[in-house]
Design a protein around this motif. Structure first.
Motif, PDB file in Angstrom:
ATOM      1  N   GLY A   1      12.948   8.521   3.216  1.00 43.51           N
ATOM      2  CA  GLY A   1      13.244   9.569   4.213  1.00 43.51           C
ATOM      3  C   GLY A   1      14.847   9.550   4.487  1.00 43.51           C
ATOM      4  O   GLY A   1      15.240  10.318   5.225  1.00 43.51           O
ATOM      5  N   ALA A   2      15.641   8.925   3.777  1.00 43.97           N
ATOM      6  CA  ALA A   2      16.994   8.860   3.910  1.00 43.97           C
ATOM      7  C   ALA A   2      17.572  10.170   3.524  1.00 43.97           C
ATOM      8  O   ALA A   2      17.121  10.554   2.317  1.00 43.97           O
ATOM      9  CB  ALA A   2      17.782   7.794   3.127  1.00 43.97           C
ATOM     10  N   SER A   3      18.464  10.787   4.023  1.00 47.38           N
ATOM     11  CA  SER A   3      19.111  11.973   3.492  1.00 47.38           C
ATOM     12  C   SER A   3      20.503  11.914   3.601  1.00 47.38           C
ATOM     13  O   SER A   3      20.991  11.298   4.680  1.00 47.38           O
ATOM     14  CB  SER A   3      18.374  13.319   3.915  1.00 47.38           C
ATOM     15  OG  SER A   3      18.590  13.438   5.306  1.00 47.38           O
TER      16      SER A   3
ATOM     17  N   GLY B   1      22.084   4.958  -5.150  1.00 42.92           N
ATOM     18  CA  GLY B   1      21.351   4.286  -4.012  1.00 42.92           C
ATOM     19  C   GLY B   1      19.872   4.931  -3.807  1.00 42.92           C
ATOM     20  O   GLY B   1      19.417   4.514  -2.807  1.00 42.92           O
ATOM     21  N   ALA B   2      19.633   5.896  -4.326  1.00 42.12           N
ATOM     22  CA  ALA B   2      18.373   6.846  -3.889  1.00 42.12           C
ATOM     23  C   ALA B   2      16.899   5.989  -4.563  1.00 42.12           C
ATOM     24  O   ALA B   2      17.122   5.363  -5.673  1.00 42.12           O
ATOM     25  CB  ALA B   2      18.336   8.064  -4.615  1.00 42.12           C
TER      26      ALA B   2
ATOM     27  N   VAL C   1      21.242  19.271   0.360  1.00 39.85           N
ATOM     28  CA  VAL C   1      20.549  18.159   1.283  1.00 39.85           C
ATOM     29  C   VAL C   1      19.967  17.429   0.162  1.00 39.85           C
ATOM     30  O   VAL C   1      19.115  17.969  -0.584  1.00 39.85           O
ATOM     31  CB  VAL C   1      19.690  18.620   2.457  1.00 39.85           C
ATOM     32  CG1 VAL C   1      19.018  17.626   2.892  1.00 39.85           C
ATOM     33  CG2 VAL C   1      20.433  19.530   3.197  1.00 39.85           C
ATOM     34  N   ILE C   2      20.241  16.324   0.011  1.00 44.45           N
ATOM     35  CA  ILE C   2      19.526  15.304  -0.758  1.00 44.45           C
ATOM     36  C   ILE C   2      18.890  14.121  -0.079  1.00 44.45           C
ATOM     37  O   ILE C   2      19.498  13.682   0.710  1.00 44.45           O
ATOM     38  CB  ILE C   2      20.584  14.306  -1.786  1.00 44.45           C
ATOM     39  CG1 ILE C   2      21.515  15.498  -2.463  1.00 44.45           C
ATOM     40  CG2 ILE C   2      19.951  13.474  -2.682  1.00 44.45           C
ATOM     41  CD1 ILE C   2      22.771  14.919  -3.094  1.00 44.45           C
ATOM     42  N   SER C   3      17.629  13.851  -0.791  1.00 47.08           N
ATOM     43  CA  SER C   3      16.684  13.031   0.212  1.00 47.08           C
ATOM     44  C   SER C   3      15.920  12.348  -0.570  1.00 47.08           C
ATOM     45  O   SER C   3      15.757  12.669  -1.818  1.00 47.08           O
ATOM     46  CB  SER C   3      15.739  13.742   1.322  1.00 47.08           C
ATOM     47  OG  SER C   3      14.976  14.836   0.483  1.00 47.08           O
TER      48      SER C   3
END
Length: 132
Positions: A116-118, A70-71, A110-112
């Motif tokens: 700006g979602a992470s 969903g990135a 940490v995946i962003s």
């Protein structure tokens, strides 16, 4: 004058489909119609989610991986070991982290994404000694 319409050969149709721009796989398209106007397509983006994360303890090493969905590109992956940021592991979904036997480590990924979602993967495994 007479016009003849035949079926489009499958090869031509396949080439047309390959050249046609499509929406990204992370977006779902829906069509909405209102009484004020014609139907129009809208895009609903999926939210960034952590699908899986793991850190397998081997002899003096952790093999860690994360997967997400969903990135919206571009996506950044940052790894932290005991609170320290490790830039050498940037944007890697799979890393090998050296360790000292019997010591507990704090490991985070940490995946962003571009919105700006992470999301974060976090674990505190103990380093093993000996053979894997």
């Amino acid at each position: 004058m007479r016009t003849s319409y035949g079926l489009v050969p499958p090869a031509v149709l396949a080439i047309g489909l390959l050249l046609c721009p499509v929406a990204p796989a992370s977006a779902a398209a829906t069509t909405t119609a209102t009484t004020a106007g014609p139907a129009r397509a809208t895009t609903t983006a999926m939210a960034l989610t952590l699908d899986e994360g793991s850190c397998e303890p081997l002899a003096r090493r952790f093999l860690c991986s994360v997967s997400y969905s969903g990135a919206i590109a571009p996506v950044a992956i940052r790894w932290f070991v005991d609170g320290g940021y490790i830039p050498a592991y940037d944007n890697r979904s799979f890393v090998g982290i050296g360790c000292q036997p019997t010591v507990r480590y704090d490991i985070r990924a940490v995946i962003s994404d571009a919105t700006g979602a992470s999301v974060e993967y976090h674990t505190t495994p103990v380093c093993r000694s000996g053979n894997p």
